[in-house]
Each structure stands twice: as C-alpha cells, then as structure tokens.
Design a protein around this motif. Structure first.
Motif, PDB file in Angstrom:
ATOM      1  N   PHE A 291       0.809  -1.211   0.000  1.00 53.95           N
ATOM      2  CA  PHE A 291       0.000   0.000   0.000  1.00 53.95           C
ATOM      3  C   PHE A 291       0.848   1.268   0.000  1.00 53.95           C
ATOM      4  O   PHE A 291       0.630   2.181  -0.799  1.00 53.95           O
ATOM      5  N   LEU A 292       1.834   1.338   0.882  1.00 53.55           N
ATOM      6  CA  LEU A 292       2.559   2.582   1.101  1.00 53.55           C
ATOM      7  C   LEU A 292       3.383   3.007  -0.120  1.00 53.55           C
ATOM      8  O   LEU A 292       3.269   4.153  -0.574  1.00 53.55           O
ATOM      9  N   TRP A 293       4.218   2.117  -0.651  1.00 53.28           N
ATOM     10  CA  TRP A 293       5.089   2.509  -1.760  1.00 53.28           C
ATOM     11  C   TRP A 293       4.280   2.889  -3.012  1.00 53.28           C
ATOM     12  O   TRP A 293       4.545   3.922  -3.621  1.00 53.28           O
ATOM     13  N   PRO A 294       3.276   2.109  -3.436  1.00 53.17           N
ATOM     14  CA  PRO A 294       2.484   2.551  -4.591  1.00 53.17           C
ATOM     15  C   PRO A 294       1.749   3.861  -4.344  1.00 53.17           C
ATOM     16  O   PRO A 294       1.576   4.661  -5.265  1.00 53.17           O
ATOM     17  N   MET A 295       1.329   4.115  -3.118  1.00 59.63           N
ATOM     18  CA  MET A 295       0.642   5.366  -2.823  1.00 59.63           C
ATOM     19  C   MET A 295       1.583   6.567  -2.991  1.00 59.63           C
ATOM     20  O   MET A 295       1.162   7.639  -3.396  1.00 59.63           O
ATOM     21  N   VAL A 296       2.874   6.350  -2.720  1.00 63.95           N
ATOM     22  CA  VAL A 296       3.844   7.433  -2.828  1.00 63.95           C
ATOM     23  C   VAL A 296       4.230   7.692  -4.280  1.00 63.95           C
ATOM     24  O   VAL A 296       4.290   8.844  -4.711  1.00 63.95           O
ATOM     25  N   VAL A 297       4.497   6.658  -5.054  1.00 65.92           N
ATOM     26  CA  VAL A 297       5.051   6.853  -6.401  1.00 65.92           C
ATOM     27  C   VAL A 297       4.009   6.947  -7.510  1.00 65.92           C
ATOM     28  O   VAL A 297       4.318   7.439  -8.594  1.00 65.92           O
ATOM     29  N   LEU A 298       2.798   6.487  -7.271  1.00 60.78           N
ATOM     30  CA  LEU A 298       1.770   6.552  -8.303  1.00 60.78           C
ATOM     31  C   LEU A 298       0.848   7.727  -8.017  1.00 60.78           C
ATOM     32  O   LEU A 298       0.238   7.803  -6.955  1.00 60.78           O
ATOM     33  N   GLN A 299       0.748   8.636  -8.977  1.00 62.10           N
ATOM     34  CA  GLN A 299      -0.025   9.850  -8.741  1.00 62.10           C
ATOM     35  C   GLN A 299      -1.298   9.910  -9.573  1.00 62.10           C
ATOM     36  O   GLN A 299      -2.287  10.496  -9.148  1.00 62.10           O
ATOM     37  N   GLY A 300      -1.292   9.338 -10.752  1.00 64.72           N
ATOM     38  CA  GLY A 300      -2.485   9.367 -11.599  1.00 64.72           C
ATOM     39  C   GLY A 300      -3.449   8.257 -11.228  1.00 64.72           C
ATOM     40  O   GLY A 300      -3.057   7.170 -10.813  1.00 64.72           O
ATOM     41  N   ALA A 301      -4.730   8.521 -11.384  1.00 64.29           N
ATOM     42  CA  ALA A 301      -5.753   7.538 -11.016  1.00 64.29           C
ATOM     43  C   ALA A 301      -5.711   6.299 -11.900  1.00 64.29           C
ATOM     44  O   ALA A 301      -6.108   5.220 -11.478  1.00 64.29           O
ATOM     45  N   GLU A 302      -5.188   6.424 -13.127  1.00 60.66           N
ATOM     46  CA  GLU A 302      -5.175   5.274 -14.044  1.00 60.66           C
ATOM     47  C   GLU A 302      -4.113   4.240 -13.690  1.00 60.66           C
ATOM     48  O   GLU A 302      -4.190   3.105 -14.135  1.00 60.66           O
TER      49      GLU A 302
ATOM     50  N   VAL B  51      -4.589   0.838  -3.117  1.00 59.36           N
ATOM     51  CA  VAL B  51      -4.612   2.305  -3.111  1.00 59.36           C
ATOM     52  C   VAL B  51      -5.913   2.804  -3.735  1.00 59.36           C
ATOM     53  O   VAL B  51      -6.523   3.754  -3.243  1.00 59.36           O
ATOM     54  N   GLY B  52      -6.353   2.170  -4.800  1.00 63.34           N
ATOM     55  CA  GLY B  52      -7.616   2.556  -5.426  1.00 63.34           C
ATOM     56  C   GLY B  52      -8.801   2.372  -4.493  1.00 63.34           C
ATOM     57  O   GLY B  52      -9.697   3.216  -4.438  1.00 63.34           O
ATOM     58  N   LEU B  53      -8.803   1.273  -3.746  1.00 63.82           N
ATOM     59  CA  LEU B  53      -9.885   1.056  -2.784  1.00 63.82           C
ATOM     60  C   LEU B  53      -9.875   2.116  -1.687  1.00 63.82           C
ATOM     61  O   LEU B  53     -10.932   2.576  -1.259  1.00 63.82           O
ATOM     62  N   SER B  54      -8.691   2.510  -1.246  1.00 60.69           N
ATOM     63  CA  SER B  54      -8.645   3.523  -0.191  1.00 60.69           C
ATOM     64  C   SER B  54      -9.117   4.882  -0.700  1.00 60.69           C
ATOM     65  O   SER B  54      -9.752   5.628   0.040  1.00 60.69           O
ATOM     66  N   THR B  55      -8.814   5.215  -1.951  1.00 62.44           N
ATOM     67  CA  THR B  55      -9.295   6.497  -2.482  1.00 62.44           C
ATOM     68  C   THR B  55     -10.807   6.457  -2.703  1.00 62.44           C
ATOM     69  O   THR B  55     -11.467   7.474  -2.577  1.00 62.44           O
ATOM     70  N   LEU B  56     -11.319   5.280  -3.006  1.00 66.35           N
ATOM     71  CA  LEU B  56     -12.762   5.145  -3.192  1.00 66.35           C
ATOM     72  C   LEU B  56     -13.501   5.351  -1.880  1.00 66.35           C
ATOM     73  O   LEU B  56     -14.558   5.982  -1.844  1.00 66.35           O
ATOM     74  N   THR B  57     -12.941   4.849  -0.801  1.00 66.08           N
ATOM     75  CA  THR B  57     -13.633   4.953   0.486  1.00 66.08           C
ATOM     76  C   THR B  57     -13.351   6.257   1.219  1.00 66.08           C
ATOM     77  O   THR B  57     -14.066   6.608   2.140  1.00 66.08           O
TER      78      THR B  57
ATOM     79  N   ALA C 121     -13.099  -5.801  -3.082  1.00 63.75           N
ATOM     80  CA  ALA C 121     -12.166  -6.417  -2.135  1.00 63.75           C
ATOM     81  C   ALA C 121     -12.219  -7.938  -2.227  1.00 63.75           C
ATOM     82  O   ALA C 121     -11.179  -8.603  -2.125  1.00 63.75           O
ATOM     83  N   THR C 122     -13.383  -8.485  -2.458  1.00 66.12           N
ATOM     84  CA  THR C 122     -13.512  -9.930  -2.611  1.00 66.12           C
ATOM     85  C   THR C 122     -12.865 -10.401  -3.915  1.00 66.12           C
ATOM     86  O   THR C 122     -12.170 -11.416  -3.941  1.00 66.12           O
ATOM     87  N   ILE C 123     -13.059  -9.648  -4.969  1.00 68.07           N
ATOM     88  CA  ILE C 123     -12.484 -10.022  -6.271  1.00 68.07           C
ATOM     89  C   ILE C 123     -10.958  -9.915  -6.253  1.00 68.07           C
ATOM     90  O   ILE C 123     -10.276 -10.673  -6.943  1.00 68.07           O
ATOM     91  N   THR C 124     -10.418  -9.019  -5.453  1.00 66.50           N
ATOM     92  CA  THR C 124      -8.952  -8.858  -5.418  1.00 66.50           C
ATOM     93  C   THR C 124      -8.244 -10.061  -4.820  1.00 66.50           C
ATOM     94  O   THR C 124      -7.037 -10.195  -4.973  1.00 66.50           O
ATOM     95  N   VAL C 125      -8.972 -10.927  -4.151  1.00 66.98           N
ATOM     96  CA  VAL C 125      -8.376 -12.143  -3.604  1.00 66.98           C
ATOM     97  C   VAL C 125      -8.112 -13.162  -4.713  1.00 66.98           C
ATOM     98  O   VAL C 125      -7.215 -13.993  -4.596  1.00 66.98           O
ATOM     99  N   LEU C 126      -8.842 -13.092  -5.814  1.00 66.78           N
ATOM    100  CA  LEU C 126      -8.732 -14.094  -6.871  1.00 66.78           C
ATOM    101  C   LEU C 126      -7.328 -14.236  -7.469  1.00 66.78           C
ATOM    102  O   LEU C 126      -6.863 -15.364  -7.631  1.00 66.78           O
ATOM    103  N   PRO C 127      -6.616 -13.153  -7.813  1.00 63.51           N
ATOM    104  CA  PRO C 127      -5.265 -13.360  -8.347  1.00 63.51           C
ATOM    105  C   PRO C 127      -4.322 -14.057  -7.365  1.00 63.51           C
ATOM    106  O   PRO C 127      -3.524 -14.909  -7.766  1.00 63.51           O
ATOM    107  N   ILE C 128      -4.425 -13.735  -6.090  1.00 67.86           N
ATOM    108  CA  ILE C 128      -3.592 -14.408  -5.089  1.00 67.86           C
ATOM    109  C   ILE C 128      -3.958 -15.883  -5.013  1.00 67.86           C
ATOM    110  O   ILE C 128      -3.082 -16.747  -4.925  1.00 67.86           O
ATOM    111  N   LEU C 129      -5.231 -16.187  -5.085  1.00 68.07           N
ATOM    112  CA  LEU C 129      -5.684 -17.572  -5.052  1.00 68.07           C
ATOM    113  C   LEU C 129      -5.182 -18.341  -6.270  1.00 68.07           C
ATOM    114  O   LEU C 129      -4.727 -19.486  -6.151  1.00 68.07           O
ATOM    115  N   VAL C 130      -5.214 -17.725  -7.440  1.00 68.58           N
ATOM    116  CA  VAL C 130      -4.725 -18.378  -8.665  1.00 68.58           C
ATOM    117  C   VAL C 130      -3.231 -18.658  -8.570  1.00 68.58           C
ATOM    118  O   VAL C 130      -2.768 -19.756  -8.895  1.00 68.58           O
ATOM    119  N   VAL C 131      -2.457 -17.679  -8.116  1.00 74.78           N
ATOM    120  CA  VAL C 131      -1.008 -17.882  -7.981  1.00 74.78           C
ATOM    121  C   VAL C 131      -0.724 -18.996  -6.984  1.00 74.78           C
ATOM    122  O   VAL C 131       0.133 -19.850  -7.215  1.00 74.78           O
TER     123      VAL C 131
END
Length: 170
Positions: free
Chosen positions: A103-114, A120-126, A142-152
């Motif tokens: 969370f922390l490093w992407p929040m610092v270096v990524l500035q554009g919403a795209e 980080v996107g979920l935190s800006t949404l809430t 948040a539930t869907i974001t678990v799927l890539p970890i489950l696949v890996v």
C-alpha cells in the motif's frame, strides 16, 4: 555481504522511502508501473530464503557433477537449479502476495488515477468526502482482489507444499 543484507531487514521501509522516491524520480519512473516493480524486485527476505534452501542441497550432487566434468555454472544450472522447484514456488507466492497487497510505496510513487494499484484505489474510493462510500461495491472489489492471489497459490501449490514439507530435512 550477506551480513549487510541481513542488517537491512531491520531497517523499516518508512526510513528508506524518501531516498527511494528520489532515485525513482531521477530515473523518471514516477507515476509508472515500473516505479512499483523495480525497487521491490529484489527482496532481502527472498535472498535469505534462497540461501537457506541452497545450504540444504547436498554437496554430493555438486561433487558428482564436477567428477563428470561439469564446471561451476554447468553444475549449478544442470544439477542444483532443477532441485529448486519448491524454492521458486515459495518465492513466487510470497513475492506476489507482498507486491499485490503493498500500500505505502504505490501510494507514494503513483499519482495518476489510471495507474493506482487495487489497495490504493480502494482507499481512495472509500476516503473521498465528495460522496458516500459505496460499501457494497467496495466489498465486491475487495472480494475479487483475492482471486489473483488464489490463482497464484493454486498454480504453485505443489512446490509450496514440497518446500514446507522438506523444511528441516537434510
């Protein structure tokens, strides 16, 4: 050199975040996916795990390869590396989970919403005061974001279980 690597584990990321950001900014990678990928590509914990696993590889295997006429690189790539399937599985799972949930490093270096990562996107949404948080949508994402970890995990499950079961066996 290994001891210097181990000492860096004790340094919290908050201490190194400003110098890391300055390096990324000088390279010109701010607000790009490479700004998230490159600084975290080599993890000291991964180096520690790999070293400990390699210490468990029997010396007799390497000596047998040398007797057969293999050089150091040939012995490593032909004999040692094929035994490292569990190591690769464990490192891929741990590295992917760490980067996916960072969370922390992407929040610092990524500035554009795209370019924002999912956490980080979920935190800006809430945290947007302009509108009420759509909690149903937030929970669905948040539930869907678990799927890539489950696949890996499912792809590397066999190697992960082998790595865990061979722990402590010489």
């Amino acid at each position: 050199m290994y001891a210097a690597f181990m000492v860096t584990i004790m340094i919290p990321i908050q201490v190194t975040i400003v110098p890391s950001f300055l390096v990324v900014a000088q390279i010109g990678l701010v607000d790009s996916p490479w700004a998230v990928i490159l600084p975290t590509a080599f993890d000291v914990v991964g180096i520690f795990i790999a070293r400990q696993f390699m210490l468990g590889v029997p010396d007799a295997l390497v000596e047998a390869a040398r007797v057969d006429g293999a050089g150091e690189f040939r012995a490593f790539f032909s004999v040692v590396l094929p035994t490292c399937g569990p190591l690769v599985g464990v490192l891929v799972i741990l590295a992917f989970m760490a980067r996916w949930n960072d969370f922390l490093w992407p929040m610092v270096v990524l500035q554009g919403a795209e370019n924002l990562t999912v956490p980080v996107g979920l935190s800006t949404l809430t945290s947007n005061p302009a509108f009420a948080s759509p909690w149903g949508a937030v929970m669905a994402v948040a539930t869907i974001t678990v799927l890539p970890i489950l696949v890996v995990f499912l792809v590397f499950q066999k190697q992960f279980v082998q790595g865990i079961s061979s722990t402590g066996i010489k």
